[in-house]
Scaffold this motif. Structure first.
Motif, short mmCIF file in Angstrom:
data_model
loop_
_atom_site.label_atom_id
_atom_site.label_comp_id
_atom_site.label_asym_id
_atom_site.label_seq_id
_atom_site.Cartn_x
_atom_site.Cartn_y
_atom_site.Cartn_z
N ILE A 88 -132.86 41.99 -1.89
CA ILE A 88 -131.66 41.17 -2.05
C ILE A 88 -130.93 41.56 -3.33
O ILE A 88 -129.71 41.69 -3.35
CB ILE A 88 -132.02 39.67 -2.05
N PHE A 89 -131.68 41.75 -4.41
CA PHE A 89 -131.06 42.14 -5.68
C PHE A 89 -130.38 43.49 -5.57
O PHE A 89 -129.25 43.67 -6.04
CB PHE A 89 -132.10 42.15 -6.79
N LEU A 90 -131.04 44.45 -4.94
CA LEU A 90 -130.46 45.78 -4.80
C LEU A 90 -129.20 45.75 -3.92
O LEU A 90 -128.22 46.45 -4.22
CB LEU A 90 -131.49 46.76 -4.23
N ASP A 91 -129.22 44.94 -2.88
CA ASP A 91 -128.03 44.81 -2.04
C ASP A 91 -126.89 44.17 -2.83
O ASP A 91 -125.73 44.56 -2.69
CB ASP A 91 -128.36 43.98 -0.81
N TYR A 92 -127.22 43.19 -3.67
CA TYR A 92 -126.22 42.54 -4.51
C TYR A 92 -125.59 43.55 -5.48
O TYR A 92 -124.37 43.59 -5.65
CB TYR A 92 -126.85 41.39 -5.28
N VAL A 93 -126.41 44.37 -6.11
CA VAL A 93 -125.90 45.37 -7.05
C VAL A 93 -125.00 46.37 -6.34
O VAL A 93 -123.92 46.72 -6.84
CB VAL A 93 -127.07 46.08 -7.77
N LEU A 94 -125.40 46.82 -5.17
CA LEU A 94 -124.59 47.75 -4.39
C LEU A 94 -123.26 47.11 -3.99
O LEU A 94 -122.20 47.75 -4.04
CB LEU A 94 -125.36 48.21 -3.16
N PHE A 95 -123.30 45.83 -3.61
CA PHE A 95 -122.08 45.11 -3.25
C PHE A 95 -121.14 45.03 -4.45
O PHE A 95 -119.94 45.29 -4.33
CB PHE A 95 -122.42 43.71 -2.75
N MET A 96 -121.66 44.66 -5.61
CA MET A 96 -120.82 44.53 -6.80
C MET A 96 -120.23 45.88 -7.22
O MET A 96 -119.07 45.96 -7.62
CB MET A 96 -121.62 43.92 -7.95
N GLN A 97 -121.01 46.93 -7.09
CA GLN A 97 -120.52 48.27 -7.43
C GLN A 97 -119.37 48.66 -6.50
O GLN A 97 -118.33 49.16 -6.96
CB GLN A 97 -121.65 49.28 -7.32
N THR A 98 -119.53 48.42 -5.22
CA THR A 98 -118.48 48.74 -4.25
C THR A 98 -117.24 47.89 -4.49
O THR A 98 -116.11 48.39 -4.43
CB THR A 98 -119.00 48.52 -2.82
N LEU A 99 -117.43 46.61 -4.78
CA LEU A 99 -116.31 45.71 -5.04
C LEU A 99 -115.51 46.18 -6.25
O LEU A 99 -114.28 46.21 -6.22
CB LEU A 99 -116.81 44.29 -5.26
N ASP A 120 -112.26 43.12 2.20
CA ASP A 120 -112.69 44.39 2.78
C ASP A 120 -114.14 44.71 2.43
O ASP A 120 -114.90 45.20 3.27
CB ASP A 120 -111.79 45.52 2.29
N THR A 121 -114.53 44.43 1.20
CA THR A 121 -115.90 44.72 0.76
C THR A 121 -116.89 43.82 1.48
O THR A 121 -117.96 44.27 1.90
CB THR A 121 -116.03 44.56 -0.76
N PHE A 168 -120.19 44.79 4.12
CA PHE A 168 -121.57 44.38 3.88
C PHE A 168 -122.05 43.32 4.85
O PHE A 168 -123.18 42.87 4.74
CB PHE A 168 -121.73 43.88 2.44
N LYS A 169 -121.22 42.92 5.79
CA LYS A 169 -121.64 41.91 6.73
C LYS A 169 -122.69 42.49 7.67
O LYS A 169 -122.51 43.55 8.23
CB LYS A 169 -120.44 41.41 7.54
N GLY A 170 -123.80 41.79 7.80
CA GLY A 170 -124.91 42.28 8.61
C GLY A 170 -124.83 41.72 9.94
O GLY A 170 -125.24 41.76 10.93
#
Length: 78
Positions: free
Chosen positions: A33-44, A71-72, A76-78
């Motif tokens: 969950i943390f890694l997905d959050y970091v990837l989301f914030m980086q993309t955003l 868009d971001t 990331f929507k699963g």
């Protein structure tokens, strides 16, 4: 990590995720969950920087972040 800060309680995070998803969770779900959050914030932030540059802004503003959020989130929507 700054002095005085504690790590988040992994068991609590797992209990919350399990309660919301109504299914079993793996041993390292909190890390994922943390890694997905970091990837989301980086993309955003990358998308917001692109939007800000196209709008002629000097830096990233709240408006450019709001514009890039939809868009971001869709990516990331699963």
């Amino acid at each position: 990590m700054a002095p005085g800060q504690k790590l988040y309680p992994r068991a609590t995070v797992k209990k919350i995720v399990k309660a919301h998803s109504n299914c079993n969770v793996s041993k390292n779900v909190d890390v994922m969950i943390f890694l997905d959050y970091v990837l989301f914030m980086q993309t955003l932030m990358k998308e917001a920087a692109i939007d800000a540059k196209q709008a002629g802004e000097r830096g990233i503003s709240a408006r450019s972040v709001k514009k890039a959020t939809a868009d971001t989130l869709a990516k990331f929507k699963g």
